[in-house]
Design a protein around this motif. Structure first.
Motif, PDB file in Angstrom:
ATOM      1  N   ASN A  70      52.303  57.983  21.025  1.00  0.00           N
ATOM      2  CA  ASN A  70      51.126  58.122  21.882  1.00  0.00           C
ATOM      3  C   ASN A  70      50.300  59.346  21.496  1.00  0.00           C
ATOM      4  O   ASN A  70      49.073  59.273  21.414  1.00  0.00           O
ATOM      5  CB  ASN A  70      51.535  58.203  23.350  1.00  0.00           C
ATOM      6  CG  ASN A  70      51.976  56.873  23.898  1.00  0.00           C
ATOM      7  OD1 ASN A  70      51.625  55.830  23.362  1.00  0.00           O
ATOM      8  ND2 ASN A  70      52.747  56.899  24.958  1.00  0.00           N
ATOM      9  N   ILE A  81      46.375  59.222  19.886  1.00  0.00           N
ATOM     10  CA  ILE A  81      45.236  59.938  20.461  1.00  0.00           C
ATOM     11  C   ILE A  81      44.660  60.933  19.463  1.00  0.00           C
ATOM     12  O   ILE A  81      43.438  61.061  19.321  1.00  0.00           O
ATOM     13  CB  ILE A  81      45.649  60.617  21.780  1.00  0.00           C
ATOM     14  CG1 ILE A  81      45.934  59.542  22.831  1.00  0.00           C
ATOM     15  CG2 ILE A  81      44.581  61.576  22.266  1.00  0.00           C
ATOM     16  CD1 ILE A  81      46.573  60.057  24.093  1.00  0.00           C
ATOM     17  N   LEU A 121      40.811  60.835  18.124  1.00  0.00           N
ATOM     18  CA  LEU A 121      39.936  61.997  18.328  1.00  0.00           C
ATOM     19  C   LEU A 121      39.509  62.640  17.013  1.00  0.00           C
ATOM     20  O   LEU A 121      38.466  63.289  16.949  1.00  0.00           O
ATOM     21  CB  LEU A 121      40.624  63.025  19.232  1.00  0.00           C
ATOM     22  CG  LEU A 121      40.792  62.591  20.681  1.00  0.00           C
ATOM     23  CD1 LEU A 121      41.515  63.663  21.474  1.00  0.00           C
ATOM     24  CD2 LEU A 121      39.456  62.264  21.309  1.00  0.00           C
ATOM     25  N   ASP A 169      32.341  62.072  24.788  1.00  0.00           N
ATOM     26  CA  ASP A 169      33.781  62.205  24.605  1.00  0.00           C
ATOM     27  C   ASP A 169      34.377  60.833  24.856  1.00  0.00           C
ATOM     28  O   ASP A 169      34.281  60.300  25.962  1.00  0.00           O
ATOM     29  CB  ASP A 169      34.363  63.238  25.569  1.00  0.00           C
ATOM     30  CG  ASP A 169      35.795  63.596  25.215  1.00  0.00           C
ATOM     31  OD1 ASP A 169      36.500  62.768  24.621  1.00  0.00           O
ATOM     32  OD2 ASP A 169      36.204  64.726  25.542  1.00  0.00           O
ATOM     33  N   ARG A 203      37.248  59.776  25.324  1.00  0.00           N
ATOM     34  CA  ARG A 203      38.284  59.667  26.350  1.00  0.00           C
ATOM     35  C   ARG A 203      37.699  59.398  27.727  1.00  0.00           C
ATOM     36  O   ARG A 203      38.337  58.757  28.555  1.00  0.00           O
ATOM     37  CB  ARG A 203      39.113  60.947  26.410  1.00  0.00           C
ATOM     38  CG  ARG A 203      39.968  61.142  25.166  1.00  0.00           C
ATOM     39  CD  ARG A 203      40.653  62.467  25.234  1.00  0.00           C
ATOM     40  NE  ARG A 203      39.641  63.510  25.035  1.00  0.00           N
ATOM     41  CZ  ARG A 203      39.910  64.783  24.867  1.00  0.00           C
ATOM     42  NH1 ARG A 203      41.150  65.196  24.923  1.00  0.00           N
ATOM     43  NH2 ARG A 203      38.944  65.658  24.667  1.00  0.00           N
ATOM     44  N   TYR A 204      36.484  59.892  27.989  1.00  0.00           N
ATOM     45  CA  TYR A 204      35.903  59.780  29.323  1.00  0.00           C
ATOM     46  C   TYR A 204      34.679  58.858  29.352  1.00  0.00           C
ATOM     47  O   TYR A 204      34.468  58.155  30.324  1.00  0.00           O
ATOM     48  CB  TYR A 204      35.509  61.162  29.845  1.00  0.00           C
ATOM     49  CG  TYR A 204      36.660  62.134  29.744  1.00  0.00           C
ATOM     50  CD1 TYR A 204      37.796  61.976  30.532  1.00  0.00           C
ATOM     51  CD2 TYR A 204      36.626  63.173  28.837  1.00  0.00           C
ATOM     52  CE1 TYR A 204      38.862  62.849  30.429  1.00  0.00           C
ATOM     53  CE2 TYR A 204      37.694  64.055  28.734  1.00  0.00           C
ATOM     54  CZ  TYR A 204      38.806  63.889  29.526  1.00  0.00           C
ATOM     55  OH  TYR A 204      39.864  64.750  29.414  1.00  0.00           O
ATOM     56  N   GLU A 216      36.137  55.041  28.489  1.00  0.00           N
ATOM     57  CA  GLU A 216      37.530  55.074  28.906  1.00  0.00           C
ATOM     58  C   GLU A 216      38.276  53.745  28.783  1.00  0.00           C
ATOM     59  O   GLU A 216      39.383  53.716  28.259  1.00  0.00           O
ATOM     60  CB  GLU A 216      37.625  55.606  30.331  1.00  0.00           C
ATOM     61  CG  GLU A 216      39.024  55.938  30.747  1.00  0.00           C
ATOM     62  CD  GLU A 216      39.046  56.673  32.065  1.00  0.00           C
ATOM     63  OE1 GLU A 216      40.135  56.812  32.601  1.00  0.00           O
ATOM     64  OE2 GLU A 216      37.991  57.082  32.559  1.00  0.00           O
ATOM     65  N   PHE A 230      38.951  53.119  25.101  1.00  0.00           N
ATOM     66  CA  PHE A 230      39.854  54.130  24.564  1.00  0.00           C
ATOM     67  C   PHE A 230      41.297  53.827  24.959  1.00  0.00           C
ATOM     68  O   PHE A 230      42.190  53.872  24.135  1.00  0.00           O
ATOM     69  CB  PHE A 230      39.448  55.518  25.065  1.00  0.00           C
ATOM     70  CG  PHE A 230      40.391  56.603  24.636  1.00  0.00           C
ATOM     71  CD1 PHE A 230      40.401  57.043  23.326  1.00  0.00           C
ATOM     72  CD2 PHE A 230      41.268  57.175  25.536  1.00  0.00           C
ATOM     73  CE1 PHE A 230      41.269  58.045  22.925  1.00  0.00           C
ATOM     74  CE2 PHE A 230      42.130  58.179  25.139  1.00  0.00           C
ATOM     75  CZ  PHE A 230      42.130  58.607  23.837  1.00  0.00           C
ATOM     76  N   LYS A 231      41.508  53.482  26.230  1.00  0.00           N
ATOM     77  CA  LYS A 231      42.867  53.203  26.685  1.00  0.00           C
ATOM     78  C   LYS A 231      43.441  51.961  26.026  1.00  0.00           C
ATOM     79  O   LYS A 231      44.593  51.942  25.613  1.00  0.00           O
ATOM     80  CB  LYS A 231      42.895  53.059  28.203  1.00  0.00           C
ATOM     81  CG  LYS A 231      42.783  54.382  28.910  1.00  0.00           C
ATOM     82  CD  LYS A 231      42.948  54.223  30.400  1.00  0.00           C
ATOM     83  CE  LYS A 231      42.898  55.588  31.060  1.00  0.00           C
ATOM     84  NZ  LYS A 231      43.071  55.503  32.493  1.00  0.00           N
ATOM     85  N   SER A 235      44.070  52.744  22.171  1.00  0.00           N
ATOM     86  CA  SER A 235      45.221  53.592  21.934  1.00  0.00           C
ATOM     87  C   SER A 235      46.516  52.866  22.279  1.00  0.00           C
ATOM     88  O   SER A 235      47.524  53.019  21.604  1.00  0.00           O
ATOM     89  CB  SER A 235      45.110  54.904  22.707  1.00  0.00           C
ATOM     90  OG  SER A 235      45.053  54.681  24.081  1.00  0.00           O
TER      91      SER A 235
END
Length: 80
Positions: free
Chosen positions: A27, A31, A35, A57, A59-60, A63, A66-67, A70
């Protein structure tokens, strides 16, 4: 008394850390790779302090993708 013990650790090379579980290492590495490819961008302002670009970003700002990205990458790494 202090005793020496040996344990298996897993290295996440892009992240540069060691983890006690394989899943945590995968994990963290996932990430770190994402990134590295899509680094966070800083917000920009004009001379009056008004925000001209809010920055980005993954990650935000993205989201859900990204989730899922990953999680898919981590799952494929576990199956190898």
């Amino acid at each position: 008394m202090i005793k020496e013990q040996r344990a298996i650790v897993y290295l996440a090379p892009t992240k540069g850390r060691r983890y006690l579980s394989k899943r945590a290492a995968i994990n963290a590495e996932t990430i770190a790779i994402i990134l590295k490819k899509y680094p966070p961008e800083k917000p920009e302002s004009d001379e009056f302090g008004r925000l001209t670009y809010p920055g980005f970003d993954i990650r935000y700002d993205n989201e859900p993708d990204f989730k899922s990205c990953s999680a898919d990458y981590a799952a494929s790494s576990l199956n190898q």
